[in-house]
Design a protein around this motif. Structure first.
Motif, PDB file in Angstrom:
ATOM      1  N   SER A   1      -6.566   6.766 -31.781  1.00 38.17           N
ATOM      2  CA  SER A   1      -7.951   6.760 -31.558  1.00 38.17           C
ATOM      3  C   SER A   1      -8.044   6.069 -30.287  1.00 38.17           C
ATOM      4  O   SER A   1      -7.289   5.329 -29.889  1.00 38.17           O
ATOM      5  N   PRO A   2      -9.223   6.344 -29.714  1.00 37.76           N
ATOM      6  CA  PRO A   2      -9.584   5.772 -28.229  1.00 37.76           C
ATOM      7  C   PRO A   2      -9.493   4.147 -28.413  1.00 37.76           C
ATOM      8  O   PRO A   2      -9.133   3.352 -27.429  1.00 37.76           O
ATOM      9  N   ASN A   3      -9.798   3.482 -29.616  1.00 39.73           N
ATOM     10  CA  ASN A   3     -10.009   2.120 -29.673  1.00 39.73           C
ATOM     11  C   ASN A   3      -8.604   1.638 -30.239  1.00 39.73           C
ATOM     12  O   ASN A   3      -8.563   0.249 -30.815  1.00 39.73           O
ATOM     13  N   ASP A   4      -7.537   2.387 -30.508  1.00 38.18           N
ATOM     14  CA  ASP A   4      -6.207   1.928 -31.279  1.00 38.18           C
ATOM     15  C   ASP A   4      -6.322   1.426 -32.759  1.00 38.18           C
ATOM     16  O   ASP A   4      -5.193   1.161 -33.257  1.00 38.18           O
ATOM     17  N   ARG A   5      -7.566   1.658 -33.279  1.00 40.23           N
ATOM     18  CA  ARG A   5      -7.490   1.185 -34.761  1.00 40.23           C
ATOM     19  C   ARG A   5      -7.178   2.276 -35.608  1.00 40.23           C
ATOM     20  O   ARG A   5      -6.792   2.114 -36.963  1.00 40.23           O
ATOM     21  N   LEU A   6      -7.122   3.553 -35.174  1.00 35.51           N
ATOM     22  CA  LEU A   6      -6.744   4.685 -36.202  1.00 35.51           C
ATOM     23  C   LEU A   6      -5.685   5.755 -35.551  1.00 35.51           C
ATOM     24  O   LEU A   6      -5.625   5.680 -34.466  1.00 35.51           O
ATOM     25  N   MET A   7      -5.168   6.292 -36.702  1.00 32.64           N
ATOM     26  CA  MET A   7      -4.403   7.520 -36.426  1.00 32.64           C
ATOM     27  C   MET A   7      -4.480   8.350 -37.321  1.00 32.64           C
ATOM     28  O   MET A   7      -4.832   8.336 -38.475  1.00 32.64           O
ATOM     29  N   ALA A   8      -4.272   9.585 -36.685  1.00 30.83           N
ATOM     30  CA  ALA A   8      -4.661  10.903 -37.599  1.00 30.83           C
ATOM     31  C   ALA A   8      -3.323  11.745 -37.458  1.00 30.83           C
ATOM     32  O   ALA A   8      -2.460  11.718 -36.448  1.00 30.83           O
ATOM     33  N   THR A   9      -2.975  12.425 -38.582  1.00 28.74           N
ATOM     34  CA  THR A   9      -1.898  13.169 -38.606  1.00 28.74           C
ATOM     35  C   THR A   9      -2.286  14.577 -38.940  1.00 28.74           C
ATOM     36  O   THR A   9      -3.131  14.844 -39.936  1.00 28.74           O
ATOM     37  N   GLY A  10      -1.576  15.757 -38.681  1.00 30.31           N
ATOM     38  CA  GLY A  10      -1.546  17.048 -39.161  1.00 30.31           C
ATOM     39  C   GLY A  10      -0.255  17.392 -39.690  1.00 30.31           C
ATOM     40  O   GLY A  10       0.670  17.503 -39.041  1.00 30.31           O
ATOM     41  N   SER A  11      -0.336  18.417 -40.702  1.00 31.18           N
ATOM     42  CA  SER A  11       0.810  18.646 -41.315  1.00 31.18           C
ATOM     43  C   SER A  11       0.869  20.274 -41.907  1.00 31.18           C
ATOM     44  O   SER A  11      -0.116  20.632 -42.095  1.00 31.18           O
ATOM     45  N   GLN A  12       2.240  20.655 -42.081  1.00 29.60           N
ATOM     46  CA  GLN A  12       2.219  22.097 -42.887  1.00 29.60           C
ATOM     47  C   GLN A  12       1.755  22.025 -44.193  1.00 29.60           C
ATOM     48  O   GLN A  12       1.765  23.238 -44.922  1.00 29.60           O
ATOM     49  N   ASP A  13       1.234  21.022 -44.744  1.00 28.19           N
ATOM     50  CA  ASP A  13       0.735  20.862 -46.184  1.00 28.19           C
ATOM     51  C   ASP A  13      -0.608  21.307 -46.089  1.00 28.19           C
ATOM     52  O   ASP A  13      -1.322  21.083 -47.016  1.00 28.19           O
ATOM     53  N   LYS A  14      -1.274  21.788 -44.920  1.00 28.08           N
ATOM     54  CA  LYS A  14      -2.592  22.167 -44.756  1.00 28.08           C
ATOM     55  C   LYS A  14      -3.884  21.177 -44.770  1.00 28.08           C
ATOM     56  O   LYS A  14      -4.660  21.496 -44.618  1.00 28.08           O
ATOM     57  N   THR A  15      -3.267  19.985 -44.669  1.00 27.10           N
ATOM     58  CA  THR A  15      -4.125  18.666 -44.607  1.00 27.10           C
ATOM     59  C   THR A  15      -3.972  18.050 -43.223  1.00 27.10           C
ATOM     60  O   THR A  15      -2.929  17.903 -42.660  1.00 27.10           O
ATOM     61  N   ALA A  16      -5.025  17.287 -42.880  1.00 21.33           N
ATOM     62  CA  ALA A  16      -4.813  16.345 -41.761  1.00 21.33           C
ATOM     63  C   ALA A  16      -5.332  14.895 -42.573  1.00 21.33           C
ATOM     64  O   ALA A  16      -6.196  14.826 -43.479  1.00 21.33           O
TER      65      ALA A  16
END
Length: 442
Positions: A362-377
């Motif tokens: 994230s722009p404030n470095d506090r969060l991270m996001a992932t996307g996967s083949q398991d159909k979820t983020a």
């Protein structure tokens, strides 16, 4: 007259022998109207263009003849071959003057001009000297009278010292450009490299064939460069004004993704070799590897940098884990280079049940996001890698996740052909943009 040159070919066919000519070159004395050729029987033939007959046969090589070079006085010929020798011929007697073992398959030969100072290349006396380019991927200078090598380019760090057979580093052609005082080489990867003719010091490089481009990022002050990841272990850094190219060696398998820190001089790459690397661009534009991270059990498929400071890197892999790596202050531009550092992950978390395709900070470095083949983020806290929420709704694997720079939302794209906008507060789908035409990805 040139049309009559094909008569020997027709005669050869009539006698049951077909000659495939791989190389032809006119005699430097144009008044003689003669042509030299080499064929797949490893012989050099001299043709009289007036009679269209072969008037001499020069036999010395035991493999394909790759180059013919003539001396300025038109009395000497140097031939090279893949039999790892160069032969010096007397054009008056058409006899061998000397055979020079060069210990590599040679593709090109240049005769150094007389009366020019080539002392940095080991040319201390007058006489015939020539330069060879071949399978070793370096230029070498030879004294024809003593059959000795008087200069050899230093072997690049990334190249095996025992490498003698053809490889991606092999040189396939070289030429002298007297007007520019340069030697130009072409290697097996179609890269064109320019050297100072008197010192053989590197000047610049143009990249030829790139193959499939997997990722690209702007780099340097004022976005002066781009770094490109192709279907290759090497990275290519292009200066946009001149198209000059640096090739960065280090990874041992295909580089899959890139990211650049905010200041633009530090960037990261990840690869199928299960590692990621940190690179820094110096003030002179040279790029060096300053750190390497190892720890994933499978190829590292995506990578993301911290956005506010050059403080950490996040990697994801086919091993279904997410890792957070702290960067030491010694990697900053102000710190003195002390070689490449080895990094260890600060946090490791099993994030998904299948391959992870994408990661974003994230722009404030506090969060991270992932996307996967398991159909979820999924959404994660960067300080402790704790799970904050799951974005469910895609019908196939999620291939990309991105934070909005102006709002608290996350965008995802999927192999189901859709793009979704999610709220970070309640993890609900806020919007599915209409009119987006995507081809579903397997």
């Amino acid at each position: 007259m040139l049309r009559d040159l094909w008569r020997p070919l027709r005669l050869s066919r009539a006698s049951g022998m077909f000659l495939f000519f791989s190389l032809v070159k006119f005699h430097p004395d144009i008044s003689r109207l003669q042509l030299f050729s080499s064929s797949m029987d490893y012989k050099i033939r001299l043709w009289d263009l007036q009679s269209s007959k072969c008037i001499a046969l020069l036999e010395s090589h035991y493999s394909a003849v790759t180059c013919l070079a003539f001396s300025a006085d038109r009395e000497t010929l140097v031939s090279s071959g893949r039999d790892k020798i160069c032969t010096v011929w007397d054009l008056n007697t058409r006899a061998v003057k000397r055979t020079v073992p060069v210990y590599e398959s040679v593709e090109s030969v240049i005769l150094l001009p007389e009366g020019v100072d080539f002392l940095p290349l080991g040319v201390k006396k007058s006489g015939l000297h020539f330069l060879t380019a071949g399978s070793k991927g370096i230029l070498q200078v030879w004294n024809a009278s003593t059959a000795t090598c008087v200069y050899s380019q230093p072997l690049p760090r990334h190249q095996d010292a025992c490498e003698e057979e053809a490889s991606e580093h092999s040189l396939v052609h070289c030429a002298l450009v007297p007007v520019k005082d340069e030697v130009v080489t072409v290697n097996a990867e179609h890269n064109i490299v320019f050297y100072d003719a008197r010192t053989l010091q590197f000047r610049k490089q143009f990249a030829g064939y790139n193959g499939e481009v997997l990722d690209v990022r702007f780099l340097g002050p004022g976005d002066s460069h781009i770094v490109v990841a192709t279907n290759s272990p090497q990275l290519k850094v292009f200066e946009l004004v001149t198209s000059d190219c640096q090739i960065l060696y280090g990874h041992t398998d295909t580089v899959l993704a890139l990211d650049v820190f905010r200041k633009g001089t530090l960037f990261v790459s990840c690869s199928k070799d299960k590692s990621f690397r940190v690179w820094r661009m110096k003030k002179n534009g040279q790029v060096v590897c300053v750190a390497q991270g190892l720890g994933h059990a499978n190829g590292v498929g995506a990578i993301s940098c911290s956005r506010m400071k050059e403080s950490f890197v996040v990697t994801v892999s086919q091993d279904c884990t997410i890792k957070v790596w702290n960067l030491p202050e010694s990697l900053s531009a102000k710190a003195k280079a002390a070689g490449s550092e080895s990094l260890r992950p600060r946090l490791t978390e099993k994030a998904h049940d299948k391959d992870i395709n994408s990661v974003a900070v994230s722009p404030n470095d506090r969060l991270m996001a992932t996307g996967s083949q398991d159909k979820t983020a999924k959404l994660w806290a960067s300080h402790d890698c704790s799970l904050m929420g799951v974005f469910s709704g895609h019908k196939r694997g999620v291939w990309c996740v991105q934070f909005s720079p102006v709002d608290q939302v996350l965008a995802t794209s999927s192999a189901d052909g859709s793009v979704k906008i999610w709220g970070l507060q309640d993890f609900s789908c806020l919007k599915v943009p209409h009119g987006v035409v995507l081809i579903p990805r397997d």
